[in-house]
Design an enzyme around this catalytic site. Structure first.
Site, PDB file in Angstrom:
ATOM      1  N   GLY A 151      -7.675   3.992   3.572  1.00  0.00           N
ATOM      2  CA  GLY A 151      -7.591   2.808   2.725  1.00  0.00           C
ATOM      3  C   GLY A 151      -8.683   2.680   1.693  1.00  0.00           C
ATOM      4  O   GLY A 151      -8.593   1.836   0.803  1.00  0.00           O
TER       5      GLY A 151
ATOM      6  N   ASN B 263      -3.612   9.670  -7.666  1.00  0.00           N
ATOM      7  CA  ASN B 263      -2.360  10.422  -7.699  1.00  0.00           C
ATOM      8  C   ASN B 263      -1.163   9.562  -7.317  1.00  0.00           C
ATOM      9  O   ASN B 263      -0.089  10.086  -7.030  1.00  0.00           O
ATOM     10  CB  ASN B 263      -2.450  11.609  -6.738  1.00  0.00           C
ATOM     11  CG  ASN B 263      -3.599  12.526  -7.080  1.00  0.00           C
ATOM     12  OD1 ASN B 263      -3.704  13.013  -8.192  1.00  0.00           O
ATOM     13  ND2 ASN B 263      -4.485  12.761  -6.118  1.00  0.00           N
TER      14      ASN B 263
ATOM     15  N   SER C  38      -5.609   5.746  -4.627  1.00  0.00           N
ATOM     16  CA  SER C  38      -5.421   7.125  -5.079  1.00  0.00           C
ATOM     17  C   SER C  38      -5.171   7.208  -6.580  1.00  0.00           C
ATOM     18  O   SER C  38      -4.391   6.424  -7.131  1.00  0.00           O
ATOM     19  CB  SER C  38      -4.241   7.752  -4.333  1.00  0.00           C
ATOM     20  OG  SER C  38      -3.941   9.020  -4.861  1.00  0.00           O
TER      21      SER C  38
ATOM     22  N   ASP D 141      -1.421  -0.580   6.085  1.00  0.00           N
ATOM     23  CA  ASP D 141      -1.573   0.081   7.383  1.00  0.00           C
ATOM     24  C   ASP D 141      -3.038   0.332   7.744  1.00  0.00           C
ATOM     25  O   ASP D 141      -3.333   0.707   8.876  1.00  0.00           O
ATOM     26  CB  ASP D 141      -0.811   1.408   7.418  1.00  0.00           C
ATOM     27  CG  ASP D 141      -1.457   2.473   6.551  1.00  0.00           C
ATOM     28  OD1 ASP D 141      -1.850   2.154   5.401  1.00  0.00           O
ATOM     29  OD2 ASP D 141      -1.577   3.617   7.014  1.00  0.00           O
TER      30      ASP D 141
ATOM     31  N   ASP E 229       0.860  -1.179   0.000  1.00  0.00           N
ATOM     32  CA  ASP E 229       0.000   0.000   0.000  1.00  0.00           C
ATOM     33  C   ASP E 229       0.902   1.237   0.000  1.00  0.00           C
ATOM     34  O   ASP E 229       2.034   1.186   0.488  1.00  0.00           O
ATOM     35  CB  ASP E 229      -0.892  -0.018   1.240  1.00  0.00           C
ATOM     36  CG  ASP E 229      -1.717   1.240   1.383  1.00  0.00           C
ATOM     37  OD1 ASP E 229      -2.440   1.594   0.432  1.00  0.00           O
ATOM     38  OD2 ASP E 229      -1.624   1.890   2.441  1.00  0.00           O
TER      39      ASP E 229
ATOM     40  N   ASP F 156       0.044   5.038   0.929  1.00  0.00           N
ATOM     41  CA  ASP F 156      -0.045   5.982   2.035  1.00  0.00           C
ATOM     42  C   ASP F 156       0.093   5.278   3.382  1.00  0.00           C
ATOM     43  O   ASP F 156      -0.695   4.395   3.713  1.00  0.00           O
ATOM     44  CB  ASP F 156      -1.384   6.724   1.987  1.00  0.00           C
ATOM     45  CG  ASP F 156      -1.541   7.553   0.712  1.00  0.00           C
ATOM     46  OD1 ASP F 156      -0.647   8.363   0.428  1.00  0.00           O
ATOM     47  OD2 ASP F 156      -2.547   7.370   0.010  1.00  0.00           O
TER      48      ASP F 156
ATOM     49  N   ARG G 110     -11.653   7.405  -2.810  1.00  0.00           N
ATOM     50  CA  ARG G 110     -12.118   8.737  -2.409  1.00  0.00           C
ATOM     51  C   ARG G 110     -13.627   8.791  -2.261  1.00  0.00           C
ATOM     52  O   ARG G 110     -14.158   9.280  -1.261  1.00  0.00           O
ATOM     53  CB  ARG G 110     -11.628   9.753  -3.454  1.00  0.00           C
ATOM     54  CG  ARG G 110     -11.843  11.183  -3.090  1.00  0.00           C
ATOM     55  CD  ARG G 110     -10.886  12.096  -3.856  1.00  0.00           C
ATOM     56  NE  ARG G 110     -10.458  11.553  -5.128  1.00  0.00           N
ATOM     57  CZ  ARG G 110     -11.003  11.857  -6.296  1.00  0.00           C
ATOM     58  NH1 ARG G 110     -12.032  12.669  -6.353  1.00  0.00           N
ATOM     59  NH2 ARG G 110     -10.527  11.347  -7.412  1.00  0.00           N
TER      60      ARG G 110
END
Length: 257
Positions: A70, A151, A149, A207, A20, A22, A73
């Site tokens: 996780g 991004n 994401s 996480d 993952d 972030d 959006r």
């Protein structure tokens, strides 16, 4: 593979690893949380003025971890609003009030805030994660970056980690391929497929609670929970086979020697 009492990754048992982004590879979870708080607090203030209901701000830890961490959006918008008993239309309608808010509009607002923060503060990779990635690649383990994401590519590049991954599966892929978001295992399954591996021989590093649940549901050989938020018990409960506070705690048992 039961690793609940060990901090050793045996490379005899895995051929691929999916990370993952972030909170595992990049230290950007706090940036996402700040963008979510700005988005939801602005909305909640407007909602309070319109309805007279008490204003309860978005909590940077509890609300973030429970409802948006996780998730994609738009799923994050839906899940948090549902926790407050609020339902919004999904998309703008041509005949709707231009000022009316929708799930998509709130998601777009969060995206703008996140990109503003990213341009201002940049992105940083966790040094221990970079060390682990280099070790795995040196041992011939395929690696993937997996994120909800859109991004992802920009963030990983800004953090100087793009060259450490053979495969990237992100929010753009999810939209194009119509893959459901976490806790469904589809994103990790797609990454595993692209690496030419099987879930049973792939390690997942996550996480978020939704992320470790997706790894468990997908039948991945090892699901490592990275506890940066004091939710060790919850990570185990959602399917992590091993939980560490930082990937520096892991020992790699190489294939040879």
């Amino acid at each position: 593979m039961d690793q609940t009492s060990e901090t050793v990754i045996s490379l005899k048992e895995i051929s691929a690893a999916a990370f993952d982004m972030d909170g595992v590879v990049t230290d950007t979870a706090s940036v996402h949380a700040a963008a979510w708080k700005r988005t939801f607090d602005d909305f909640l203030l407007s909602h309070t003025r319109a309805t007279g209901e008490p204003f309860v701000p978005f909590d940077l830890r509890d609300d973030y971890l429970a409802f948006v961490d996780g998730r994609s959006r738009l799923d994050g918008v839906r899940t948090f609003l549902s926790s407050r008993g609020i339902v919004l239309p999904e998309e703008e309608h041509p005949s709707a009030d231009p000022a009316a808010l929708t799930v998509a509009a709130l998601g777009d607002r969060k995206e703008r805030y996140f990109l503003d923060y990213l341009r201002t503060y940049g992105a940083t990779a966790y040094p221990s994660t970079l060390v682990l990635l280099r070790t795995l690649r040196k041992e011939g383990i395929h690696t993937a970056i997996v994120s909800a994401s859109r991004n992802c590519a920009a963030v990983v590049k800004a953090a100087g980690a793009a060259e450490l991954f053979d495969v990237r599966v992100d929010g753009r892929d999810a939209a194009r391929l119509r893959l459901p978001g976490k806790p469904h295992p589809a994103l990790f399954a797609e990454a595993t497929r692209r690496m030419g591996a099987t879930p049973a021989r792939t390690a997942v590093f996550e996480d978020s609670l939704a992320g470790v649940e997706s790894g468990a549901r997908g039948g991945f050989g090892l699901v490592v929970g990275v506890d940066r938020s004091g939710q060790r018990t919850e990570l185990f409960a959602h399917g992590a086979g091993l939980v560490v506070s930082d990937l520096a705690e892991l020992t790699v048992a190489r294939r040879h020697g």
